[in-house]
Design a protein around this motif. Sequence first.
Motif, PDB file in Angstrom:
ATOM      1  N   ARG A 192       0.826  -1.200   0.000  1.00 14.90           N
ATOM      2  CA  ARG A 192       0.000   0.000   0.000  1.00 14.90           C
ATOM      3  C   ARG A 192       0.859   1.249   0.000  1.00 14.90           C
ATOM      4  N   ASN A 193       0.250   2.311  -0.444  1.00 12.36           N
ATOM      5  CA  ASN A 193       0.823   3.656  -0.382  1.00 12.36           C
ATOM      6  C   ASN A 193      -0.326   4.644  -0.268  1.00 12.36           C
ATOM      7  N   ALA A 194      -0.042   5.919  -0.427  1.00 14.75           N
ATOM      8  CA  ALA A 194      -1.080   6.937  -0.261  1.00 14.75           C
ATOM      9  C   ALA A 194      -2.156   6.846  -1.324  1.00 14.75           C
ATOM     10  N   ALA A 195      -1.815   6.274  -2.496  1.00 18.46           N
ATOM     11  CA  ALA A 195      -2.792   6.198  -3.578  1.00 18.46           C
ATOM     12  C   ALA A 195      -3.710   4.995  -3.459  1.00 18.46           C
ATOM     13  N   GLY A 196      -3.386   3.997  -2.636  1.00 22.26           N
ATOM     14  CA  GLY A 196      -4.250   2.826  -2.508  1.00 22.26           C
ATOM     15  C   GLY A 196      -3.481   1.662  -1.913  1.00 22.26           C
ATOM     16  N   GLY A 197      -4.182   0.556  -1.760  1.00 21.33           N
ATOM     17  CA  GLY A 197      -3.585  -0.654  -1.224  1.00 21.33           C
ATOM     18  C   GLY A 197      -4.010  -1.859  -2.038  1.00 21.33           C
ATOM     19  N   SER A 198      -3.189  -2.893  -2.022  1.00 18.06           N
ATOM     20  CA  SER A 198      -3.473  -4.106  -2.784  1.00 18.06           C
ATOM     21  C   SER A 198      -2.990  -5.307  -1.982  1.00 18.06           C
ATOM     22  N   ALA A 199      -3.881  -6.290  -1.792  1.00 12.95           N
ATOM     23  CA  ALA A 199      -3.566  -7.491  -1.030  1.00 12.95           C
ATOM     24  C   ALA A 199      -3.463  -8.678  -1.976  1.00 12.95           C
ATOM     25  N   GLY A 200      -2.455  -9.505  -1.752  1.00 16.24           N
ATOM     26  CA  GLY A 200      -2.313 -10.717  -2.538  1.00 16.24           C
ATOM     27  C   GLY A 200      -3.153 -11.852  -1.981  1.00 16.24           C
ATOM     28  N   GLU A 201      -3.358 -12.872  -2.766  1.00 12.04           N
ATOM     29  CA  GLU A 201      -4.104 -14.033  -2.308  1.00 12.04           C
ATOM     30  C   GLU A 201      -3.312 -14.797  -1.255  1.00 12.04           C
ATOM     31  N   ASP A 202      -4.035 -15.325  -0.271  1.00 13.00           N
ATOM     32  CA  ASP A 202      -3.375 -16.131   0.753  1.00 13.00           C
ATOM     33  C   ASP A 202      -2.763 -17.378   0.117  1.00 13.00           C
ATOM     34  N   LYS A 203      -1.581 -17.697   0.577  1.00 16.97           N
ATOM     35  CA  LYS A 203      -0.843 -18.835   0.031  1.00 16.97           C
ATOM     36  C   LYS A 203      -0.617 -19.853   1.127  1.00 16.97           C
ATOM     37  N   ILE A 204      -0.959 -21.140   0.845  1.00 11.92           N
ATOM     38  CA  ILE A 204      -0.766 -22.229   1.797  1.00 11.92           C
ATOM     39  C   ILE A 204       0.541 -22.938   1.443  1.00 11.92           C
ATOM     40  N   ILE A 205       1.447 -23.036   2.414  1.00 10.20           N
ATOM     41  CA  ILE A 205       2.748 -23.658   2.171  1.00 10.20           C
ATOM     42  C   ILE A 205       3.074 -24.608   3.303  1.00 10.20           C
ATOM     43  N   THR A 206       4.024 -25.487   3.073  1.00 12.94           N
ATOM     44  CA  THR A 206       4.690 -26.265   4.114  1.00 12.94           C
ATOM     45  C   THR A 206       6.195 -26.067   3.953  1.00 12.94           C
ATOM     46  N   LEU A 207       6.904 -26.202   5.030  1.00 11.13           N
ATOM     47  CA  LEU A 207       8.344 -25.942   4.977  1.00 11.13           C
ATOM     48  C   LEU A 207       9.082 -26.949   4.092  1.00 11.13           C
ATOM     49  N   SER A 208       8.585 -28.177   4.019  1.00  4.32           N
ATOM     50  CA  SER A 208       9.254 -29.166   3.162  1.00  4.32           C
ATOM     51  C   SER A 208       8.966 -28.934   1.689  1.00  4.32           C
ATOM     52  N   SER A 209       7.770 -28.398   1.379  1.00  5.22           N
ATOM     53  CA  SER A 209       7.413 -28.216  -0.028  1.00  5.22           C
ATOM     54  C   SER A 209       8.074 -26.995  -0.667  1.00  5.22           C
ATOM     55  N   ILE A 210       8.574 -26.069   0.134  1.00  4.16           N
ATOM     56  CA  ILE A 210       9.181 -24.859  -0.430  1.00  4.16           C
ATOM     57  C   ILE A 210      10.708 -24.921  -0.439  1.00  4.16           C
ATOM     58  N   LEU A 211      11.267 -26.110  -0.156  1.00  5.35           N
ATOM     59  CA  LEU A 211      12.729 -26.241  -0.237  1.00  5.35           C
ATOM     60  C   LEU A 211      13.190 -26.005  -1.670  1.00  5.35           C
ATOM     61  N   LYS A 212      14.146 -25.141  -1.833  1.00  2.00           N
ATOM     62  CA  LYS A 212      14.718 -24.863  -3.149  1.00  2.00           C
ATOM     63  C   LYS A 212      16.193 -24.499  -2.955  1.00  2.00           C
ATOM     64  N   PRO A 213      17.099 -25.454  -3.144  1.00  2.00           N
ATOM     65  CA  PRO A 213      18.518 -25.163  -2.900  1.00  2.00           C
ATOM     66  C   PRO A 213      19.070 -24.146  -3.889  1.00  2.00           C
ATOM     67  N   ASP A 214      20.181 -23.577  -3.511  1.00  2.00           N
ATOM     68  CA  ASP A 214      20.928 -22.725  -4.433  1.00  2.00           C
ATOM     69  C   ASP A 214      21.630 -23.606  -5.475  1.00  2.00           C
ATOM     70  N   PRO A 215      21.986 -23.056  -6.623  1.00  2.00           N
ATOM     71  CA  PRO A 215      22.661 -23.870  -7.651  1.00  2.00           C
ATOM     72  C   PRO A 215      24.020 -24.365  -7.166  1.00  2.00           C
ATOM     73  N   PRO A 216      24.465 -25.517  -7.668  1.00  2.00           N
ATOM     74  CA  PRO A 216      25.811 -26.005  -7.322  1.00  2.00           C
ATOM     75  C   PRO A 216      26.885 -25.022  -7.766  1.00  2.00           C
ATOM     76  N   LEU A 217      28.033 -25.098  -7.096  1.00  2.00           N
ATOM     77  CA  LEU A 217      29.135 -24.175  -7.349  1.00  2.00           C
ATOM     78  C   LEU A 217      30.319 -24.918  -7.965  1.00  2.00           C
ATOM     79  N   ASN A 218      31.236 -24.126  -8.524  1.00  2.00           N
ATOM     80  CA  ASN A 218      32.537 -24.620  -9.018  1.00  2.00           C
ATOM     81  C   ASN A 218      32.376 -25.778 -10.008  1.00  2.00           C
ATOM     82  N   VAL A 219      31.490 -25.612 -10.966  1.00  2.00           N
ATOM     83  CA  VAL A 219      31.304 -26.639 -11.996  1.00  2.00           C
ATOM     84  C   VAL A 219      32.471 -26.569 -12.977  1.00  2.00           C
ATOM     85  N   THR A 220      33.164 -27.684 -13.161  1.00  2.00           N
ATOM     86  CA  THR A 220      34.308 -27.753 -14.074  1.00  2.00           C
ATOM     87  C   THR A 220      34.140 -28.963 -14.977  1.00  2.00           C
TER      88      THR A 220
END
Length: 455
Positions: A192-220
Amino acid sequence: MAGPLLPAALLLAAAAAAAPRRPCGPAGLSQDTVLGRPGANVTLTCGAEGPLNGTVAWRMEKRAPAGGRWLAGGHALLLQRLRYEDAGLYSCHAGGRTLRTLRLLVEEPPETPHVSCYRRSHDKDVLCEWRLRAKPSPGTRAMLWVKRRFTVENATEQRCRFFSKAQKFVCRVKVPPSVDDNKPLVVSTCVRNAAGGSAGEDKIITLSSILKPDPPLNVTVEALEKAPQRLRVTWTYPSSWDPRFYWLRFQVRYRPEPTPTFTEVDQVTRTWLDIHDAWRGTRHVVQVRAQEEFGHGAWSEWSHEAVGTPWTDPRDITEMGPYSSQLPTEDGAYGYGATLPPELFGDDAADGAGGAVLEASTHSVAYPYPFLVAGGSLLLGIALFIAIVVRYKQTWRLGVRRGAKPAGEGQHALVPLGPPSPSSPLSATPLLPPATPPAPGPLHVTNLDYFFSGK
């Protein structure tokens, strides 16, 4: 007593879950604040108590040291085609005194957030983010709330930060150690700001389902000696993932540079992989990504591209000019032959016949060893055959000469043997009488194989 309390608890939880969403309206404006949208026109008035003649002057105040400037006079000030830079304090003056001060805000309602959450490892905080199509106005604020589903506990509130380079809002949510990875959580957002506000849809998550590792490093990518179709790819775990407690599985994709299609290898549990079908003498592009070992959550982004070329025999490389050819090998792959200069082909190098001569010449120059071995073996075989024939011819002639015996030779008269006399010792009695010369007569041939025995 427990019977009536249980439905009441269920009703309370359902009511909490169905409760109205957190309000997400515009920020309140004071009486002396004027709101204008970018590109629109706005009129500022000095007030009813001020004079109506042209003696009124307007001044705009900037935060910069030399930002103040005087504007055209008049009871009303018209500002056209507003920009974000027009926001600030405006004051009207008459007779040496300030009549009124107004704050002008130049903003537009924020975009509706479409949030996505992820967690880089089991022991990291949850990050929720969303991207924007355009840069928000300076007064835009974003908030995020997280609470367990079907509970009446208060939600955890987090302030979100805007990253201008990535053009997105990012919210960091700290996860208590007691939270179950498989319990659902509700995520709510509000911008929100002075011109208005906007709410996103509620999102249902679990901690195991949102695991997303960083990319592997030092690929040769490394070549293996004396292996023209193999490459070894190695990489390391991302720094945000601790392999002492949790492991990752990997996916590797690679392609020769002339082709746009990747070949993928799944279910790689080690931090290295041998490619066995690489193209000879061709540079390959390789990338690696990671996922939690049991398949929870999402794959990481692909790593940065790494390149490598398989091992090539130095004897097969001849740098003599811009013309080269790639010839099929025995196993169906393609290898690069020698490079030949165009002057060897004359004027025919530009047409189809020249191309045929180029291919034949390249093959003979690049691979002379099979022809040398075959020619040497043929010459050795011919020489061995001639030697055998000469040897048997000489042996046959020698056998013929030895086989011509005199008549009667080898024929002995059979004399019956009698018991030795007691008066003479056994050693003095001859076993055979002395041979008598045979009478002349015809030649008796009793064994024809003797002439051909070679002895």
